[in-house]
Every structure is written in C-alpha cells, then in structure tokens.
Design a protein around this motif. Structure first.
Motif, PDB file in Angstrom:
ATOM      1  N   TYR A 116       0.824  -1.208   0.000  1.00 43.46           N
ATOM      2  CA  TYR A 116       0.000   0.000   0.000  1.00 43.46           C
ATOM      3  C   TYR A 116       0.857   1.257   0.000  1.00 43.46           C
ATOM      4  CZ  TYR A 116      -4.044   2.951   0.890  1.00 43.46           C
ATOM      5  OH  TYR A 116      -5.027   3.907   0.776  1.00 43.46           O
ATOM      6  N   ASN A 136       1.839   1.731  -3.473  1.00 44.68           N
ATOM      7  CA  ASN A 136       0.668   2.149  -4.231  1.00 44.68           C
ATOM      8  C   ASN A 136       0.395   3.647  -4.084  1.00 44.68           C
ATOM      9  OD1 ASN A 136      -1.661   1.086  -5.840  1.00 44.68           O
ATOM     10  ND2 ASN A 136      -2.835   2.009  -4.179  1.00 44.68           N
ATOM     11  N   LEU A 137       0.720   4.190  -2.911  1.00 49.11           N
ATOM     12  CA  LEU A 137       0.438   5.600  -2.629  1.00 49.11           C
ATOM     13  C   LEU A 137       1.500   6.560  -3.154  1.00 49.11           C
ATOM     14  CD1 LEU A 137      -0.878   5.338   1.043  1.00 49.11           C
ATOM     15  CD2 LEU A 137      -2.225   5.877  -0.994  1.00 49.11           C
ATOM     16  N   LYS A 148      -4.773  -1.871  -2.235  1.00 51.27           N
ATOM     17  CA  LYS A 148      -5.685  -1.183  -1.325  1.00 51.27           C
ATOM     18  C   LYS A 148      -6.587  -2.149  -0.574  1.00 51.27           C
ATOM     19  CE  LYS A 148      -9.311   2.343  -1.103  1.00 51.27           C
ATOM     20  NZ  LYS A 148     -10.136   3.317  -1.856  1.00 51.27           N
ATOM     21  N   THR A 149      -6.986  -3.232  -1.202  1.00 45.76           N
ATOM     22  CA  THR A 149      -8.000  -4.110  -0.614  1.00 45.76           C
ATOM     23  C   THR A 149      -7.459  -5.394  -0.018  1.00 45.76           C
ATOM     24  OG1 THR A 149      -8.404  -5.162  -2.765  1.00 45.76           O
ATOM     25  CG2 THR A 149      -9.754  -3.236  -2.199  1.00 45.76           C
ATOM     26  N   GLU A 188      -5.413   5.868  -6.446  1.00 40.09           N
ATOM     27  CA  GLU A 188      -5.684   6.875  -5.423  1.00 40.09           C
ATOM     28  C   GLU A 188      -4.790   8.097  -5.658  1.00 40.09           C
ATOM     29  OE1 GLU A 188      -6.176   5.160  -1.310  1.00 40.09           O
ATOM     30  OE2 GLU A 188      -5.438   3.371  -2.339  1.00 40.09           O
ATOM     31  N   LEU A 216     -10.602   1.291   4.172  1.00 41.04           N
ATOM     32  CA  LEU A 216      -9.259   0.830   4.527  1.00 41.04           C
ATOM     33  C   LEU A 216      -9.279   0.080   5.854  1.00 41.04           C
ATOM     34  CD1 LEU A 216      -7.061   3.968   3.754  1.00 41.04           C
ATOM     35  CD2 LEU A 216      -7.230   1.878   2.402  1.00 41.04           C
ATOM     36  N   LYS A 258      -3.364  -0.058   7.006  1.00 37.93           N
ATOM     37  CA  LYS A 258      -3.218   0.749   5.791  1.00 37.93           C
ATOM     38  C   LYS A 258      -3.599   2.204   6.041  1.00 37.93           C
ATOM     39  CE  LYS A 258      -3.849  -3.125   2.707  1.00 37.93           C
ATOM     40  NZ  LYS A 258      -4.726  -3.785   1.734  1.00 37.93           N
ATOM     41  N   LYS A 302      -1.285   5.512   5.330  1.00 39.17           N
ATOM     42  CA  LYS A 302      -1.753   6.664   4.568  1.00 39.17           C
ATOM     43  C   LYS A 302      -1.680   7.937   5.402  1.00 39.17           C
ATOM     44  CE  LYS A 302      -4.992   7.228   1.101  1.00 39.17           C
ATOM     45  NZ  LYS A 302      -6.305   7.074   0.451  1.00 39.17           N
TER      46      LYS A 302
END
Length: 322
Positions: free
Chosen positions: A95, A98-99, A156-157, A194, A294, A298, A302
C-alpha cells in the motif's frame, strides 16, 4: 521481451528451515537467483537484492528506500518491477508503494508462506506468476498489485487472512481483481488509482488503537502524552466506540491531533449511522475522519504519508475519501 527487475527484500520466500532447530530463518539473500531460468521464459529478468529482512523488521523507512528504487527503475528502462517480501507486513509495504509510485508501469509484490526447503514451497511459483503479471500490458495503470496463489489483488484491498495457509491473501468483500491461468492473465475489473502522496520517509508517529467492549481512553491519552501526531482507531461495526473512549478523543482533537476511524470488521465501511453516545454520528460531528474501506494498518500508512503534506483536518479528509 519485456524487461522486468525483481527486487528482493527477504521474508519467508528467501528463508530455509533448519534441520537442527526446525526453525525458519533468513539464508543467503541470493538464494532466489536459482529461479532466473524459469523467470526468463516470460521476460528479460534481472534480480537485485535490496534487503534480507523478515517482514516484521520492515519499517516505513525501508518502504521508502524500496519505493525510491522502484521509482528509479521504472523511470529508466524497466518495463515493470516485482518485489519479493515477507508476508506479515506485505500489505502495508504494497500500500505504501501504491500511494507514492507515480509511474503507470506494473509493480507487483509477492512472497511465500512456505520456506524454500519445505514440502510444497510456494515461493518460486508465486514469483513466476508475478513476473508474468508485471510483463502483462493490461496490468499498466492499476497501481501496485499483490500476486499470490494464482490470484491478483489490489494493494488497497488485500489483507493477510490466515497465519499459514498459502491462500492467505484475500480482498474481503471484493475478491481478487484478476486470476492467473497456465496461459492467461485475466483481470475482472478496472482498478482506480488513489491520489499520489509524496515519496518520502515519513516522520510522523501514528498510533493504531483497536476498540473492544468496555475499553476506556487510556491508550488514546497515552498516544497524546507520548507525542504521537496522528491516531487511527479500529472502531466497532459501522464506526462506533464505547463512551469511555470519548474523553481521550476530545483531548486529542483539542491538541489538533487528527483521528482516522476505520472498522475492525473485514467487510464494509464506517458510516455516521448510529445516533447515540459514541455512535458514528457523534464521532463524525466531533471531527473524526472516516476512512473509505481501509483497514487499520493501511489507514496508518496513509495518515503517516499525508501528514508529510498537511495536518489540516479538512485537507487530510480528502485523502481518505478515495
């Protein structure tokens, strides 16, 4: 053929079980090199060894070092990157990537539940499938993907759901984003990126507190007194808390410490549905930020990254709506 770089960071996929102690521990960080002949059937693969750490030893700083390297490789001649990682904190690292990774080229993270010399070791198979996904044109623009046990999940999931089963990684409520067969990579749905956060080593201390029946505000007050800059609370149900937790929440908010609310449930979203003391409606009115689906770990990642941009509650809330 696509050029894919495999970055190894340690974890069970790079460990072996000792014949003497029967314990599983890190071995030669270059042990995965022996998989290269299999990987090169699907892409032009190079392997680079970044860390050799069990995943409980991975901190947000290592995530930053990894992300920085991934970003650099994608900006040059790599068509995709695969990361091998321990499973305990794999979803948090996935994650994080991913961000902060802004490139649309595929980034895939994988690992193993069984060490190299155990019967039925799943690491080499997961690694081959990860290279196949990273080399797949359709995987572009989907952010960081997690590949395990013939399934493709969104960073994310996805979450680890079993302590030892090879099918541990699941996406509750949604299921996998895609499947891997012997011949094809099959995506079931589009994945929405995102808002990208700055690629940095986050300095903010963020506490993660899980609510349970009869809890008071002791842990919240401890976080405030210990200098934490943010708090994530895993609430009950749709986003409700025992009334005894509220005084500590009020203290944190008075000190302008942002609090993000998630649910301890695997499925569903927090909502301002219940209108009683400690209910979601009151918490929303108090100023808690409701995270959109979320889980706690996670949301913590974030919030740590978002606090590098702002500590304004209204601005922070925009990051948790998507």
């Amino acid at each position: 053929m696509k050029k894919i770089i495999v970055l190894t960071t340690g974890g069970t996929i790079a460990m072996s079980q000792s014949d003497e102690s029967e314990g599983v521990k890190p071995q030669d960080p270059k042990a995965l090199q022996k998989t290269l002949p299999f990987l090169n059937q699907f892409a032009d693969v190079e392997m680079e060894h970044l860390f050799n750490l069990p995943s409980p030893h991975i901190t947000p700083h290592e995530m930053y070092v990894l992300a920085k390297r991934v970003q650099s490789l994608l900006q040059h001649d790599a068509d995709g990157v695969v990361v091998t990682h321990g499973t305990d904190t794999l979803e948090e690292t996935a994650y994080f990537l991913n961000l902060v990774i802004s490139n649309d080229k595929p980034v895939v993270i994988t690992g193993a539940m069984r060490s190299q010399n155990e019967l039925g070791a799943d690491g080499p198979y997961n690694l081959v499938n990860s290279v196949r996904v990273a080399a797949e044109e359709e995987a572009k623009g989907f952010g960081t993907l997690v590949v395990f046990n013939d399934e493709i999940h969104s960073a994310k999931t996805v979450t680890k759901t079993h302590t030892s089963n090879v099918a541990t990684f699941q996406s509750p409520g949604l299921g996998p984003a895609g499947l891997i067969t012997k011949r094809n990579i099959l995506f079931h749905r589009e994945l929405t990126r995102e808002k990208i956060l700055p690629l940095c080593s986050p300095k903010a201390k963020v506490a993660l507190i899980k609510a349970a029946a009869g809890m008071d505000d002791t842990m919240i007050r401890w976080a405030v007194d210990s200098g934490y800059q943010g708090i994530v609370i895993e609430a009950l149900g749709q986003g409700n808390l025992p009334p005894a937790m509220l005084p500590g929440i009020e203290q944190a908010l008075e000190k302008q410490i942002p609090i993000v609310l998630v649910s301890r449930c695997y499925h569903g979203y927090v909502q301002d549905t219940y209108d009683y003391i400690g209910g979601g409606r009151q918490l929303k009115q108090m100023g808690l930020i409701f995270a959109n689906g979320l889980n706690g770990p996670k949301a913590r990642i974030k919030l740590m990254l978002a606090l590098e941009v702002t500590n304004d509650r209204t601005e922070l809330e925009t990051y948790f709506k998507i």
